[in-house]
Write a protein that holds these residues in place. Structure first.
Motif, PDB file in Angstrom:
ATOM      1  N   THR B 193       3.950  -6.034  -4.024  1.00  0.00           N
ATOM      2  CA  THR B 193       4.355  -6.240  -4.909  1.00  0.00           C
ATOM      3  C   THR B 193       5.513  -6.382  -6.311  1.00  0.00           C
ATOM      4  O   THR B 193       5.469  -7.316  -6.906  1.00  0.00           O
ATOM      5  N   GLY B 194       6.640  -6.995  -4.968  1.00  0.00           N
ATOM      6  CA  GLY B 194       7.477  -7.830  -5.616  1.00  0.00           C
ATOM      7  C   GLY B 194       8.251  -8.770  -5.071  1.00  0.00           C
ATOM      8  O   GLY B 194       8.434  -9.188  -5.316  1.00  0.00           O
ATOM      9  N   GLY B 196       6.468 -12.027  -5.314  1.00  0.00           N
ATOM     10  CA  GLY B 196       6.521 -13.100  -5.989  1.00  0.00           C
ATOM     11  C   GLY B 196       7.504 -13.395  -6.940  1.00  0.00           C
ATOM     12  O   GLY B 196       8.073 -14.325  -7.727  1.00  0.00           O
ATOM     13  N   GLN B 197       8.199 -12.003  -7.387  1.00  0.00           N
ATOM     14  CA  GLN B 197       9.298 -11.964  -8.471  1.00  0.00           C
ATOM     15  C   GLN B 197       9.623 -13.241  -8.756  1.00  0.00           C
ATOM     16  O   GLN B 197      10.500 -13.944  -7.726  1.00  0.00           O
ATOM     17  N   GLY B 227       3.686  -9.198  -8.518  1.00  0.00           N
ATOM     18  CA  GLY B 227       5.727  -9.638  -9.215  1.00  0.00           C
ATOM     19  C   GLY B 227       5.287 -11.122 -10.059  1.00  0.00           C
ATOM     20  O   GLY B 227       6.373 -10.983 -10.481  1.00  0.00           O
ATOM     21  N   ALA B 228       4.478 -12.745 -10.120  1.00  0.00           N
ATOM     22  CA  ALA B 228       4.912 -13.920  -9.341  1.00  0.00           C
ATOM     23  C   ALA B 228       5.070 -13.392 -11.328  1.00  0.00           C
ATOM     24  O   ALA B 228       3.674 -12.772 -12.195  1.00  0.00           O
TER      25      ALA B 228
END
Lengths: 196, 471
Positions: B193-194, B196-197, B227-228
């Motif tokens: 979930t992170g 694509g941060q 996350g993007a």
């Protein structure tokens, strides 16, 4: 926007990762059209559990939230930032913030201080052993200090400058109004317009 | 060195650039809805500012709207006030609004593309994280908060920090029965979930090129769950065919000029991505979530994982919490999980192709006795098209509820909610705790898995349903 320079306060240790915006403030609180008074929605579902850390008397008055990785994941609701601020928080410390949450926080004057997870672990341990330990969040020096812990935190230069000065972003952009007008006059005529 | 698609769109929108400052980007299209805008309009009034470009702004009512009895006033007074506030604000500032009852009302991310407002190469923003949907057209589209909504209303620009670029290349072909939703859930489970941060993701490769526009929108929609900031797909003939003759698409010689520019919107061969991920389409199976974030998913053929199997302590802790909330025991086969409610709709999977695919599976079957199935088209146009095709009759004959358009049970801001302890199979995008109603438990699924699940009463793929024999 409220300026942020040096803040001292106590910590709330939130030992959870992926704290999403629906947990920070559930959707039902988003129906309001006001800009303040969102503290009742903060962690509303989790607060039903009397043992939840936010309900514990020793953490009443805490102003620095220390959370697990990927804090603020999920929706773009700025209400998540407002709820934290309305409940008295001035800073959130985590090893990773969701992008939109971090952006919103910077606009509203809530500091997101990014540190390594081992710093989060030490801050958690400190807050659990000594809930009244006073922390200093020093934005000019980008340092968090509490008892024997001193740690650097990450915050981008531009956000730091805006927080220190308490600057309104819109005013800053409107300083470039001539460039905006010039850009607009050169846009293609086929680009879509919503009004006929 | 060449540029990526995202960098090309970014560079074409820079109004002001200076060392140490974020770039000031021009915004081509601003989509507005009732939830994240009231405080922004208040801010304009307080500072005596106008909306700079009402002609680049459009509003719809979607999050709060009921999906039954839409001719009546909204019963919830707080929701009603918020919707009425949007109407007043749009009237005061001269913004076009598609209110409840309007032919073009619907979820903001369904309405933009359907009107032809969403076009390649644009910068598009909205006070909603699923704005990433519009990236399917090769637009740079991202969700913003209310302060930024006010900023765009006042200036038609946004100060933005440069992002990192990520290529997700999906080679090969998706197998029959495997959808864009399964693909994007697989990608999120893979990168986290992170994962694509800080990035804009560009989806590329043979399997992406083979997707319809609506399927591409499903993929880009969920970029935010990885996350993007945004997801993008380079425009191609599929994009152009979808856009041609839509109300706001360029017409006449404008179309030819536009097309010439759009064909340039692709990543150069010698461009560099900060991160690259490769997925083999043939490996993707029908995919469902078991936990409380969109990265906690597995193929439908798998079983609920044992938290002890996660090496990372924070992931292990998250899995323990998720299983407690979801009331699931490790080792339970995902196919054995019984479901109370099926929700077909949302900006992820509320388009006509989603309804067609689900109707195809459910046709001739009955929704299981204990199961409630809500079918909520993403827009009133989608609803009307489905009725032309008779899809509503298929759903109604099966025992499903046929509703009007809105965000509905994706986030339960209207009366469409799960009761405490209720379990859903949902084609929406978030399985967060309580997202669909306090105490509700969500499994994210594709439209065809949703349809099969409604019939079977437990998580199921279409292949699990009995073959109907005509007599």
């Amino acid at each position: 926007m409220q300026a942020f320079t040096l803040h001292t306060g106590t910590m709330l240790p939130l030992r959870r990762s992926d704290v999403d915006t629906d947990q920070i403030i559930p959707a039902e609180y988003l129906k309001r059209v006001s800009r303040t008074g969102f503290e009742d929605g903060l962690f509303a579902a989790w607060r039903k559990d009397p043992a939840f850390v936010v309900n514990r008397p020793e953490y009443a008055g805490a102003s620095i939230l220390v959370a697990g990785p990927n804090f603020g994941t999920g929706s773009s609701r700025e209400h998540a930032v407002w709820a934290l601020q309305d409940a008295g928080f001035r800073a959130v410390v985590s090893s990773r913030f969701a992008d939109i949450f971090r952006g919103n926080a910077g606009k509203s004057g809530l500091l997101t201080a990014q540190v390594d997870q081992d710093v989060v672990d030490r801050l958690w341990a400190m807050a659990e052993a000594h809930p009244d330990a006073v922390v200093t969040v020093d934005l000019p020096a980008r340092l968090i200090r509490v008892v024997d812990i001193t740690a650097d935190f990450g915050v981008d230069d531009y956000t730091r400058w805006r927080l220190l000065e308490g600057l309104d972003d819109i005013d800053l952009s409107l300083q470039h109004i001539e460039k905006i007008e010039r850009y607009e006059s050169a846009r293609w005529s086929y680009l879509p317009r919503t009004l006929s | 060195m060449g540029k990526t698609l995202a960098e090309k769109v970014w560079d074409a929108h820079v109004v002001h650039q200076a060392p140490g400052e974020p770039d000031l980007l021009y915004i081509d299209l601003h989509l507005v809805h009732e939830v994240t805008s009231p405080q922004a309009f208040d801010g304009l009034r307080l500072s005596g500012r106008q909306v700079r470009r009402p002609d680049l702004t459009i509003a719809t009512e979607d999050h709060n709207v009921p999906t039954i009895g839409i001719g009546l006033p909204i019963a919830d007074p707080v929701s009603r006030t918020q919707v009425e506030t949007l109407r007043r604000n749009c009237a005061e500032f001269g913004i076009r609004l598609h209110p409840m009852g309007d032919d073009d009302q619907g979820i903001v991310h369904v309405v933009g593309p359907q009107l032809g407002l969403t076009q390649p190469g644009l910068t598009i923003v909205c006070g909603d994280s699923h704005t990433s949907t519009h990236g399917a057209f090769g637009a740079l589209a991202f969700g913003i908060g209310t302060s930024e909504v006010e900023h765009v209303l006042a200036t038609q620009t946004l100060p933005m920090r440069p992002f990192k670029t990520m290529a997700i290349t999906v080679d090969g072909e998706l197998r029959p029965g495997v959808t864009a939703k399964d693909l994007v859930l697989t990608i999120i489970a893979t990168i986290g979930t992170g994962g694509g941060q800080g990035h804009v993701i560009e989806y590329r490769g043979e399997a992406i090129r083979a997707l319809s526009m609506e399927a591409r929108m499903t993929v880009c929609n969920m970029s935010i769950e990885a996350g993007a900031r945004a997801g993008m797909i380079a425009p191609d003939d599929t994009t152009f065919a979808y856009l041609k003759d839509r109300p706001h698409a360029p017409h006449g010689s404008g179309w030819d000029t536009a097309l010439e520019g759009w064909r340039e919107l692709c990543t150069d061969d010698d461009a560099h991505f900060d991160t690259e991920v490769v997925v083999n389409a043939a490996d993707v199976e029908p995919f469902v979530t078991w936990g409380t974030n969109p990265g906690q998913g597995l193929p439908l053929s798998a079983s609920v994982p044992d938290p002890a199997s996660f090496a990372d302590p924070s992931e292990r802790n998250a899995a323990e919490r998720a299983l407690a909330y979801m009331d699931l025991a490790p080792g339970t086969r995902l196919r054995e999980i019984t479901i109370d409610t099926v929700f077909l709709g949302s900006c992820t999977n509320g388009r006509i192709e989603d309804l067609r695919a689900a109707a195809e599976i459910i046709r001739g079957h009955r929704v299981a006795d204990r199961v409630r199935m809500l079918v909520v088209p993403g827009s009133m146009r989608v609803r009307a098209q489905a009725e032309v095709e008779g899809l509503h009759e298929v759903f109604i004959a099966a025992g499903a509820e046929w509703r009007s358009a809105g965000c509905s049970m994706c986030l339960g801001m209207n009366p469409d909610q799960l009761a405490p302890g209720e379990r859903s199979a949902s084609t929406s995008n978030r399985n967060f705790e309580g997202r669909q109603g306090k105490g509700g438990r969500t499994h994210l699924v594709s439209p065809v898995v949703a349809a099969a699940t409604a019939v079977a009463g437990h998580l199921a793929a279409p292949a699990d349903l009995p073959v109907l024999v005509e007599v």
